[in-house]
Design a protein around this motif. Structure first.
Motif, mmCIF file in Angstrom:
data_model
loop_
_atom_site.group_PDB
_atom_site.id
_atom_site.type_symbol
_atom_site.label_atom_id
_atom_site.label_comp_id
_atom_site.label_asym_id
_atom_site.label_seq_id
_atom_site.Cartn_x
_atom_site.Cartn_y
_atom_site.Cartn_z
ATOM 1 N N VAL A 1 44.503 48.626 43.002
ATOM 2 C CA VAL A 1 45.184 49.756 41.973
ATOM 3 C C VAL A 1 44.895 49.272 40.726
ATOM 4 O O VAL A 1 44.267 47.977 40.294
ATOM 5 C CB VAL A 1 46.686 49.492 42.527
ATOM 6 C CG1 VAL A 1 46.992 50.022 43.690
ATOM 7 C CG2 VAL A 1 47.150 47.988 42.290
ATOM 8 N N GLN A 2 45.315 49.920 39.636
ATOM 9 C CA GLN A 2 45.260 49.828 38.389
ATOM 10 C C GLN A 2 46.112 48.742 37.770
ATOM 11 O O GLN A 2 45.756 48.329 36.767
ATOM 12 C CB GLN A 2 45.180 51.228 37.452
ATOM 13 C CG GLN A 2 44.064 51.991 37.778
ATOM 14 C CD GLN A 2 44.199 53.378 37.152
ATOM 15 O OE1 GLN A 2 44.659 53.493 36.015
ATOM 16 N NE2 GLN A 2 43.793 54.524 37.681
ATOM 17 N N ASP A 3 47.276 48.408 38.534
ATOM 18 C CA ASP A 3 48.174 47.673 37.864
ATOM 19 C C ASP A 3 47.666 45.989 37.763
ATOM 20 O O ASP A 3 46.902 45.745 38.822
ATOM 21 C CB ASP A 3 49.406 47.774 38.827
ATOM 22 C CG ASP A 3 50.127 49.110 38.667
ATOM 23 O OD1 ASP A 3 49.947 49.837 37.455
ATOM 24 O OD2 ASP A 3 50.643 49.568 39.887
ATOM 25 N N TRP A 4 48.376 45.112 37.299
ATOM 26 C CA TRP A 4 47.996 43.820 37.383
ATOM 27 C C TRP A 4 48.870 43.358 38.366
ATOM 28 O O TRP A 4 50.065 43.733 38.791
ATOM 29 C CB TRP A 4 48.519 43.128 35.982
ATOM 30 C CG TRP A 4 47.784 43.357 34.826
ATOM 31 C CD1 TRP A 4 48.128 44.016 33.588
ATOM 32 C CD2 TRP A 4 46.655 42.757 34.657
ATOM 33 N NE1 TRP A 4 46.786 44.040 33.113
ATOM 34 C CE2 TRP A 4 45.997 43.367 33.337
ATOM 35 C CE3 TRP A 4 45.639 41.747 35.116
ATOM 36 C CZ2 TRP A 4 44.722 43.032 32.623
ATOM 37 C CZ3 TRP A 4 44.374 41.535 34.722
ATOM 38 C CH2 TRP A 4 44.122 42.356 33.386
ATOM 39 N N GLN A 5 48.152 42.349 39.170
ATOM 40 C CA GLN A 5 48.487 41.930 40.301
ATOM 41 C C GLN A 5 48.975 40.353 40.366
ATOM 42 O O GLN A 5 47.798 39.614 39.758
ATOM 43 C CB GLN A 5 47.869 42.212 41.695
ATOM 44 C CG GLN A 5 47.872 43.560 41.865
ATOM 45 C CD GLN A 5 46.817 44.175 43.017
ATOM 46 O OE1 GLN A 5 46.997 43.582 44.268
ATOM 47 N NE2 GLN A 5 45.570 44.470 42.699
ATOM 48 N N THR A 6 49.764 39.537 40.864
ATOM 49 C CA THR A 6 49.993 38.037 40.922
ATOM 50 C C THR A 6 49.794 37.850 42.502
ATOM 51 O O THR A 6 50.852 37.842 43.052
ATOM 52 C CB THR A 6 51.153 37.712 40.374
ATOM 53 O OG1 THR A 6 51.306 38.178 38.932
ATOM 54 C CG2 THR A 6 51.099 36.252 40.374
ATOM 55 N N ILE A 7 48.466 37.297 42.879
ATOM 56 C CA ILE A 7 48.163 37.130 44.302
ATOM 57 C C ILE A 7 47.781 35.745 44.162
ATOM 58 O O ILE A 7 47.183 35.563 43.267
ATOM 59 C CB ILE A 7 47.203 38.302 44.818
ATOM 60 C CG1 ILE A 7 47.698 39.672 44.734
ATOM 61 C CG2 ILE A 7 47.025 37.767 46.232
ATOM 62 C CD1 ILE A 7 48.896 39.946 45.432
ATOM 63 N N CYS A 8 47.794 34.979 45.289
ATOM 64 C CA CYS A 8 47.562 33.718 45.441
ATOM 65 C C CYS A 8 48.294 32.628 44.509
ATOM 66 O O CYS A 8 47.925 31.747 43.838
ATOM 67 C CB CYS A 8 45.901 33.352 45.119
ATOM 68 S SG CYS A 8 45.006 34.245 46.451
ATOM 69 N N GLU B 1 39.839 33.555 44.093
ATOM 70 C CA GLU B 1 38.248 33.194 43.806
ATOM 71 C C GLU B 1 38.446 31.709 43.071
ATOM 72 O O GLU B 1 37.718 30.822 43.167
ATOM 73 C CB GLU B 1 37.461 34.149 43.120
ATOM 74 C CG GLU B 1 37.394 35.225 44.012
ATOM 75 C CD GLU B 1 37.014 36.557 43.340
ATOM 76 O OE1 GLU B 1 37.016 36.542 41.803
ATOM 77 O OE2 GLU B 1 36.507 37.297 43.995
ATOM 78 N N ASN B 2 39.467 31.596 42.086
ATOM 79 C CA ASN B 2 39.473 30.337 41.501
ATOM 80 C C ASN B 2 40.054 29.144 42.271
ATOM 81 O O ASN B 2 39.658 28.281 42.004
ATOM 82 C CB ASN B 2 40.462 30.609 40.331
ATOM 83 C CG ASN B 2 39.942 31.439 39.085
ATOM 84 O OD1 ASN B 2 38.954 31.502 38.888
ATOM 85 N ND2 ASN B 2 40.691 31.831 38.095
#
Length: 84
Positions: A77-84, A27-28
């Motif tokens: 999911v409840q985990d942090w994700q690094t997408i984009c 989104e950023n």
């Protein structure tokens, strides 16, 4: 602008971290294009497993006149994700 608080009108149920880590980065990227007066076309497709009413992920894609910004799948999911 994006990543608002949960509301009963939200179109789907997702974990907080899905929005704050996975979706927010994408989104950023869209917001940056819009701030630069560069229109962006974006879409999201929810993916469900079996008869579940809660999506397991969302496929997000966006492009500008210069080309594709991203086409990714963000897991619910409840985990942090690094997408984009």
């Amino acid at each position: 602008m994006f990543n608002g608080a949960w509301k009963s009108e939200d179109p789907f149920t997702g974990f907080d971290r899905m929005s704050k880590s996975g979706m927010k980065r994408c989104e950023n990227k869209i917001a940056k294009q819009l701030r630069g007066n560069n229109p962006a076309l974006n879409s999201g497709q929810l993916n469900y497993a079996g008869s579940s009413v809660i999506p397991e992920s969302i496929r997000m894609a966006a492009c500008t006149k210069e080309g594709q910004l991203f086409d990714v799948t963000v897991k619910n999911v409840q985990d942090w994700q690094t997408i984009c």
